[in-house]
Design a protein around this motif. Structure first.
Motif, mmCIF file in Angstrom:
data_model
loop_
_atom_site.group_PDB
_atom_site.id
_atom_site.type_symbol
_atom_site.label_atom_id
_atom_site.label_comp_id
_atom_site.label_asym_id
_atom_site.label_seq_id
_atom_site.Cartn_x
_atom_site.Cartn_y
_atom_site.Cartn_z
ATOM 1 N N SER A 105 10.597 -12.042 1.633
ATOM 2 C CA SER A 105 9.708 -12.035 2.615
ATOM 3 C C SER A 105 8.330 -12.497 2.649
ATOM 4 O O SER A 105 7.528 -12.410 1.531
ATOM 5 N N HIS A 106 7.810 -13.239 3.608
ATOM 6 C CA HIS A 106 6.754 -14.085 3.440
ATOM 7 C C HIS A 106 5.624 -13.271 4.162
ATOM 8 O O HIS A 106 5.728 -12.227 4.329
ATOM 9 N N SER A 159 4.932 -3.371 9.067
ATOM 10 C CA SER A 159 5.816 -3.703 7.933
ATOM 11 C C SER A 159 7.125 -2.825 7.772
ATOM 12 O O SER A 159 7.982 -3.155 7.466
ATOM 13 N N ILE A 160 6.678 -1.703 8.334
ATOM 14 C CA ILE A 160 7.905 -0.680 8.115
ATOM 15 C C ILE A 160 9.129 -1.249 9.226
ATOM 16 O O ILE A 160 10.168 -0.870 8.748
ATOM 17 N N GLY A 161 8.839 -1.463 10.429
ATOM 18 C CA GLY A 161 9.391 -2.058 11.215
ATOM 19 C C GLY A 161 10.252 -3.338 10.869
ATOM 20 O O GLY A 161 11.855 -3.310 11.115
ATOM 21 N N GLY A 186 4.574 -9.612 3.177
ATOM 22 C CA GLY A 186 5.981 -9.791 2.541
ATOM 23 C C GLY A 186 6.112 -8.682 1.472
ATOM 24 O O GLY A 186 6.944 -8.229 1.051
ATOM 25 N N SER A 187 5.064 -8.408 0.708
ATOM 26 C CA SER A 187 4.965 -7.540 -0.436
ATOM 27 C C SER A 187 5.158 -6.069 0.188
ATOM 28 O O SER A 187 5.812 -5.318 -0.133
ATOM 29 N N HIS A 188 4.427 -5.887 1.287
ATOM 30 C CA HIS A 188 4.439 -4.476 1.996
ATOM 31 C C HIS A 188 5.819 -4.227 2.504
ATOM 32 O O HIS A 188 6.355 -3.104 2.502
ATOM 33 N N ARG A 206 7.491 -7.839 -6.562
ATOM 34 C CA ARG A 206 6.268 -8.084 -5.695
ATOM 35 C C ARG A 206 5.333 -8.953 -6.205
ATOM 36 O O ARG A 206 5.249 -8.899 -7.754
ATOM 37 N N MET A 207 4.421 -9.887 -5.471
ATOM 38 C CA MET A 207 3.314 -10.496 -6.208
ATOM 39 C C MET A 207 2.244 -9.875 -6.083
ATOM 40 O O MET A 207 1.373 -10.542 -6.598
#
Length: 400
Positions: A105-106, A159-161, A186-188, A206-207
């Motif tokens: 995820s970006h 982010s949840i959706g 994208g981490s979220h 995650r970053m």
């Protein structure tokens, strides 16, 4: 594509010459602002550098060549949640063991572009000096309102959706279980995949740990955590104006950024420089052509406004959601040049941490800046979880 159809369609994009001519005309007609002498990057984008970049864009940059290079990635679209979602789906090559599906995820300001260099390193590690047993099936979607995915006509997804859409996408591709990884927004998204789809996700990488949200007694925090909170507040005061605009009045800025390619480049290039591991010289991390390829993905799709609106959606996520702890095995790669890097104590407070690594090079866009290092981070972290996954399905696009 009808709303109810999960049918996958191969995606190719070829920009009309007229669109490129219109872009060049706009670039050559840029009305430039003044700037204090020797301001450099202190007040935002360096106008002198931007003039140089825009001249290259108007007279030298070969977008058809860049577009053709991106087209070598296996790209598709599918309709999910009433939106057309664009994604890369690259299958493992010459794998010698269980293949782990991985959704990447970006964040902002990017798209699938963030992972364009790393995809072949993950799908065919044997061809790049690594162990073929570490091969992944890689899925890289553009979030709604970014890149070649549809722009929501109503409220933006948070982010949840988006995590829910990615779980549905992996189901459509036939992956019962998979890994998740990402950075920035994208981490979220990866975090909520681990929280809300724990039966599907085997581990999450995650970053970053996101910005801190803590409702407890500050005395419970370690000295390192308290110092980090102070650093984050300082960063927000000096560097966070863009996010405040995105959260509050994104449409105001979207007018100018959608109309002016030079303005759009200024908004993006300043972040590429500030957040990468380049010691102030942006072209240590990105060539002009790489910068402009990223900017073009926003310009041609008209998605700068819709991408900004996601900040507003995320700002409305309830605090109880933000405070949830990730019990899924979690790994973090905190690259040297990234922003607001959290201490391990905070990561362990918010997630079931099994590894934290601090690579010596790379910044916020590490998958693009240092693809080999980032690929090795993912290979090492996910190696113990391969046995939990059986790669199957997705036959509808095999060989497409």
């Amino acid at each position: 594509m009808p709303d109810a159809s999960p049918q996958l369609e191969p995606f190719t994009q070829q920009t009309e010459p007229a669109a490129l001519e219109e872009l060049r005309a706009r670039l050559r007609a840029t009305r430039w602002p003044d700037a204090p002498e020797d301001a450099g990057w202190e007040l935002g984008t360096d106008v002198a550098y931007l003039r140089e970049l825009v001249a290259h864009w108007a007279d030298t940059f070969d977008w058809p060549a860049q577009e053709a290079a991106l087209a070598r990635l296996p790209r598709f679209r599918v309709r999910l949640g009433g939106l057309g979602i664009h994604f890369v789906h690259a299958r493992a090559v010459a794998a010698t063991g269980p293949v782990l599906p991985l959704v990447l995820s970006h964040g902002w300001p990017d798209s699938f572009w963030r992972y364009s260099k790393v995809v072949p390193l993950l799908t065919d590690p044997g061809a790049h000096g690594a162990d073929p047993a570490d091969a992944f099936d890689v899925v890289v979607p553009d979030m709604p309102g970014y890149g070649y995915s549809d722009r929501p006509t109503g409220p933006s997804l948070d982010s949840i959706g988006v995590a829910g859409l990615w779980a549905e996408l992996m189901d459509v591709l036939g992956y019962a279980r998979f890994g998740a990884a990402g950075g920035d927004i994208g981490s979220h998204v990866s975090r909520y995949l681990a929280l809300d789809h724990a039966d599907r996700v085997v581990a999450v990488h995650r970053m970053d740990g996101g910005l801190p949200v803590f409702a407890g007694d500050p005395a419970e925090l370690t000295p390192e955590e308290r110092a980090w909170f102070k650093d984050v507040a300082g960063w927000g005061a000096s560097e966070g104006a863009y996010a405040a605009v995105h959260r509050t009045k994104p449409q105001t800025s979207a007018v100018g950024l959608t109309d002016s390619p030079a303005g759009l480049a200024a908004w993006i290039v300043e972040k590429l420089r500030a957040w990468s591991d380049c010691d102030g010289d942006i072209e240590r991390s990105f060539t002009k052509d790489e910068i402009l390829t990223n900017v073009m993905l926003y310009w041609l799709t008209g998605t700068i406004g819709s991408s900004m609106r996601m900040y507003r959606a995320n700002a409305a996520i309830p605090p109880e959601q933000l405070a949830r702890r990730v019990e899924m095995p979690s790994g973090f790669s905190l690259f040297r040049g990234d922003i607001v890097r959290p201490p391990r104590a905070w990561l362990e407070r918010t997630a079931n941490v099994v590894s934290v690594n601090e690579p010596a090079r790379g910044g916020h866009f590490a998958p693009f800046e240092e693809p080999e290092l980032y690929a090795e981070e993912l290979r090492a972290f996910f190696r113990p979880y391969r046995a939990a996954v059986t790669s199957s399905g997705g036959e509808a696009i095999r060989g497409a």
